[in-house]
Design an enzyme around this catalytic site. Structure first.
Site, short mmCIF file in Angstrom:
data_model
loop_
_atom_site.label_atom_id
_atom_site.label_comp_id
_atom_site.label_asym_id
_atom_site.label_seq_id
_atom_site.Cartn_x
_atom_site.Cartn_y
_atom_site.Cartn_z
N GLY A 88 33.24 43.81 41.71
CA GLY A 88 34.29 44.60 42.34
C GLY A 88 35.46 43.67 42.60
N ARG A 91 38.60 39.34 45.28
CA ARG A 91 39.71 38.57 45.86
C ARG A 91 41.06 39.24 45.61
NH1 ARG A 91 41.66 34.64 41.76
NH2 ARG A 91 40.47 34.97 39.85
N LYS A 111 46.55 39.57 44.34
CA LYS A 111 45.41 38.74 43.96
C LYS A 111 45.36 37.49 44.86
CE LYS A 111 43.17 37.40 39.63
NZ LYS A 111 43.33 37.41 38.16
N ASP A 123 35.21 33.08 48.42
CA ASP A 123 36.02 33.12 49.64
C ASP A 123 37.16 34.13 49.56
OD1 ASP A 123 37.75 31.87 47.90
OD2 ASP A 123 37.61 29.91 48.86
N ARG A 174 50.66 41.50 41.03
CA ARG A 174 50.51 41.90 39.63
C ARG A 174 50.83 43.38 39.49
NH1 ARG A 174 44.80 40.53 37.14
NH2 ARG A 174 44.06 42.20 38.49
N ASP A 250 34.15 43.73 32.61
CA ASP A 250 34.93 43.96 33.82
C ASP A 250 36.34 43.39 33.68
OD1 ASP A 250 33.13 41.54 34.02
OD2 ASP A 250 34.51 41.07 35.65
N ASN A 251 36.62 42.68 32.58
CA ASN A 251 37.97 42.18 32.31
C ASN A 251 38.65 42.95 31.19
OD1 ASN A 251 37.65 40.18 34.24
ND2 ASN A 251 36.95 38.65 32.78
N ASP A 260 43.35 40.08 33.53
CA ASP A 260 42.57 39.04 34.20
C ASP A 260 42.59 37.71 33.44
OD1 ASP A 260 42.00 40.45 36.44
OD2 ASP A 260 39.97 40.97 35.89
#
Length: 489
Positions: A88, A91, A111, A123, A174, A250-251, A260
């Site tokens: 998901g 970040r 992002k 993180d 973005r 996922d990209n 991405d």
């Protein structure tokens, strides 16, 4: 931010199975690295001269912004061929949508915005290094005419972020026509949320493929479009020597935009097996594997769409991928060498050209640019690129004889000037070589953002002669070739 801008939040209107509302987490002492005035003006956004501290804070999640409704999307994906359900926006946050002056709707995405429920062990941060690379590469691809997301702005900060070493936290704004990925469909399929799967397909068709609604089978027509647009994107990558580096599902954008940016790289020496990602130990995402991987990813998407589309229709669409890819790639390559008509012997001429480039490790971008300047510079600069000068001269002789059989719209033989002028519009003088990006990053890490801004402007016009920027067109030094880049960001 102008009051004239039209904002919307269509994805936020979907059920919360699709996302989680999350507020951005502030960074300390924001510094504007670069702001894309050309793109901002397309939306009537603030330009660099109007970016006050309060304005920067509002854009990058540090202050109140009534237009934003931040959320983290939920999706899944196949990473290096293995399915991972725990993905998901880990970040990044979808802030809202905005309509440009042409009436086109774009996502605004932040992002590096901090922790979300999908951060896993991360993180939620992005570092300056990777953010600069994404900003520059998305703008470089846009300048080349390659389908891509865009970069609106980038900030640095004094917030420490820990990777292999301590780096400064950064945020990237973005813009994209959509942030919906193949992995969104995989998530709902593998979790057996069939109502949500259908709703997602319906919304993607409504928002991005409205012309298929009247088709006998809109879902099948939608998938046909995805296959075609993905084939076109990959053809552009191959024609311009771009290696994405991490083509996980996922990209993969559902509308065929480059998405991405991580360990990407443009070819220097022509090496079909070039691997730009130092974590890609098996070469799964090598430059010459990208068409094959794209088809594999489309097959994974097809499997997820099988509750909506008959297997025979999915297989038929997948069966067209290679034909579509070959069509687009051939068209692009013919434009690059100025041979628009199809004639006997062309396949051998092209194959021999690629063999020559590979055997002599010729710089990919420079070769085609020099070929497009035969009218001005003659044959010597082309031959000088090739170690085997005799073979280069022999191929050039065949190529120039073939050029004499090209005709213009008036039925006259094309002149060298006419052909080469057209070729210079599709063969860039400037590309984002990894060593240039690295030099810009090292300066930015010392607080000097000048080279980032200079490259960002340069790459908007990659086909133009820019006399005061000749240094950026030089061949890379040996240390700057085939740089393998980390995924860490």
């Amino acid at each position: 931010m102008s009051s004239k801008v039209q904002f919307s939040h269509r994805f936020a209107e979907l059920p919360q199975a699709f996302y989680t509302p999350v507020d951005p987490q502030p960074l300390d002492n924001l510094k504007l690295v670069v702001w894309n005035d050309d793109l901002a003006e397309q939306f009537a956004f603030s330009t660099t001269s109007q970016m006050t501290e309060d304005n920067i804070a509002a854009w990058f999640g540090m202050g109140e912004n009534e237009n934003f409704q931040p959320l983290a999307m939920k999706y899944a994906g196949h990473q290096f061929g293995a399915y991972n359900p725990e993905l998901g926006d880990g970040r990044g946050l979808l802030l809202c949508e905005a309509t440009n002056t042409e009436g086109e709707v774009f996502d605004i995405h932040l992002k590096g915005a901090g922790l979300t429920p999908y951060s896993r062990m991360g993180d939620g941060r992005a570092v300056l290094r990777s953010s600069i690379r994404e900003y520059l590469c998305s703008e470089a691809l846009a300048g080349l005419g390659i389908p891509t997301t865009r970069a609106l702005g980038l900030v640095d900060s004094e917030t420490p972020v820990y990777r292999e070493q301590v780096e400064s936290g950064a945020m990237l704004l973005r813009l994209a026509r959509t942030h919906i990925r193949f992995g969104h469909f995989e998530h709902f399929f593998y979790t057996n949320q069939m109502a949500e799967l259908k709703l997602l397909a319906d919304k993607v068709i409504e928002w991005h493929f409205p012309h298929v609604v009247s088709e006998t089978n809109p879902y099948a027509a939608f998938f046909n479009c995805v296959v075609d647009q993905t084939a076109e994107m990959i053809a552009y990558w191959q024609a311009y020597g771009f290696a994405h580096g991490v083509m996980n599902t996922d990209n993969m954008s559902i509308i065929g935009q480059t998405f991405d940016f991580g360990p990407f790289g443009f070819l220097d020496d022509y090496e079909p097996g070039y691997i730009c990602n130092h974590s890609d130990y098996q070469g799964r995402y090598a430059y010459d594997q990208q068409p094959r991987v794209a088809l594999w990813n489309l097959s994974a998407l097809a499997h997820s769409l099988s509750p909506l589309i008959d297997k025979s229709l999915l297989e038929a669409a997948l069966g067209q991928f290679e034909t579509q890819y070959s069509h687009y790639f051939s068209q692009l390559m013919r434009e690059k060498v100025g041979l628009l008509s199809k004639q006997d012997g062309d396949s051998e001429l092209f194959n021999d050209m690629f063999d020559l480039l590979k055997a002599n490790r010729v710089d990919f971008t420079r070769f085609f640019r020099q070929l497009s300047e035969l009218d001005k510079l003659g044959r010597e600069p082309v031959v000088d690129l090739v170690l085997d000068r005799e073979s280069a001269s022999a191929w050039l002789e065949r190529y120039q004889l073939r050029c004499q059989t090209e005709f213009n719209d008036s039925g006259e033989a094309k002149s060298d000037l006419e052909r080469c002028a057209a070729m210079r519009k599709v063969n860039p003088k400037y590309i984002l070589r990894n060593y240039l990006a690295q030099q810009a990053i090292e300066k930015a890490q010392q607080g000097d953002y000048g080279m980032v801004r200079e490259l960002a402007e340069l790459l908007k016009h990659p086909f133009d002669d820019q006399p005061d920027k000749e240094a950026y067109a030089k061949l890379p030094p040996e240390w700057g070739k085939k740089m393998e880049i980390s995924c860490s960001s």
